[in-house]
Design an enzyme around this catalytic site. Structure first.
Site, short mmCIF file in Angstrom:
data_model
loop_
_atom_site.label_atom_id
_atom_site.label_comp_id
_atom_site.label_asym_id
_atom_site.label_seq_id
_atom_site.Cartn_x
_atom_site.Cartn_y
_atom_site.Cartn_z
N GLY A 107 44.89 37.78 38.97
CA GLY A 107 44.35 36.83 38.01
C GLY A 107 45.09 35.51 37.98
O GLY A 107 46.25 35.39 38.35
N HIS A 132 40.61 37.83 37.17
CA HIS A 132 40.18 36.97 36.06
C HIS A 132 40.82 35.59 36.11
O HIS A 132 41.96 35.42 36.53
CB HIS A 132 40.52 37.65 34.73
CG HIS A 132 42.00 37.87 34.53
ND1 HIS A 132 42.83 36.92 34.00
CD2 HIS A 132 42.79 38.94 34.82
CE1 HIS A 132 44.07 37.39 33.94
NE2 HIS A 132 44.07 38.61 34.44
N ASP A 133 40.08 34.60 35.66
CA ASP A 133 40.56 33.23 35.47
C ASP A 133 41.03 32.56 36.76
O ASP A 133 41.75 31.57 36.72
CB ASP A 133 41.69 33.18 34.43
CG ASP A 133 41.27 33.72 33.08
OD1 ASP A 133 40.43 33.08 32.43
OD2 ASP A 133 41.77 34.80 32.68
#
Length: 255
Positions: A136, A118-119
């Site tokens: 992430g 994520h991100d």
């Protein structure tokens, strides 16, 4: 060219000239650009934004929710550019409230069973090797190559034109233009083969090498070593990139 055995939510937007094979699953709130090819048993989940000319192979999942216990269902996205290849069983997760989106550039290759957390922000023309796992909130700059089974810790950054050897695991930043391998991970010199293939001339490669000799072999405080580089090495865009990269590093860098 959309096979009737696929599930495509009526709210999904599919571009022109796309091929969607049997048993593909596409959720609501998905946008797929023109000339994409989604192969059998692949999934594009809510929040996926995909550009043109991408290929998603069998069993890959793009836009899955983050593997982060802080995620509570917020509205986030996975933004994929153009002409990427996402091979079998690769997974690319969308963002969290931290940054709101995971971003992938153009012309990247995500090999079989690789994972992007994520991100994260992945640049252009990168290769993520088989079964490599990218945690992430990382950044991978353009033209980086991660071999198979690489493990990248969260919040790290990988510089441009890097080559990381298979099985390497690391929790600090990786300097641009470098070759990283061994256990524990270590700087093994410049990625000379990659730089020559990408058209870097001999003078620039020599200046990058001299820069790292000063930074990695010199004595004294890091800021003083960086100042010495600015005094002794002609400042090209490559040298300035190295200096800015080091000065912005929050986790330190592999030596």
């Amino acid at each position: 060219m959309i096979n009737q055995l696929s599930h495509i939510h009526p709210g999904a937007k599919i571009g022109a000239n796309c091929t969607i094979e049997p048993f593909v699953y596409i959720e609501e709130n998905v946008v797929i650009g023109d000339n994409c090819h989604i192969m059998a048993h692949a999934s594009a989940l809510s929040g996926t934004r995909m550009g043109n000319g991408n290929r998603v192979f069998h069993g890959a999942v793009v836009g899955g929710i983050p593997q982060d216990l802080k995620f509570v269902g917020e509205d986030t996205t996975l933004e994929i550019g153009d002409n990427n290849t996402i091979r079998e069983n690769a997974t690319l997760n969308r963002g969290t409230a931290s940054k709101g989106k995971t971003v992938v550039g153009n012309n990247n290759l995500f090999m079989e069973n690789s994972h992007i957390g994520h991100d994260s922000v992945i640049g252009n023309n990168c290769i993520i090797g088989n079964s490599s796992k990218i945690a992430g909130e990382v950044v991978i700059d353009d033209f980086a190559i991660l071999s198979a089974n690489v493990l990248m810790h969260q919040f790290c950054r990988v510089g441009s034109y890097v080559m990381i050897g298979g099985g390497t695991r690391f929790s600090q930043d990786i300097l641009p233009f470098s070759l990283i391998a061994r256990d524990p991970a270590a700087y093994c010199g410049l990625n000379n083969v990659g730089l020559r293939r990408r058209g870097f001339d001999r003078e620039i490669i020599d200046n990058i090498h001299r820069t790292y000799q000063i930074i990695l072999q010199g004595t004294g405080k890091l800021n003083d070593l960086l100042a010495r580089v600015e005094e002794e090495i002609p400042i090209s865009k490559e040298i300035q990139y190295i200096l800015d990269f080091i000065r912005s590093s929050k986790r330190g860098f592999i030596r």
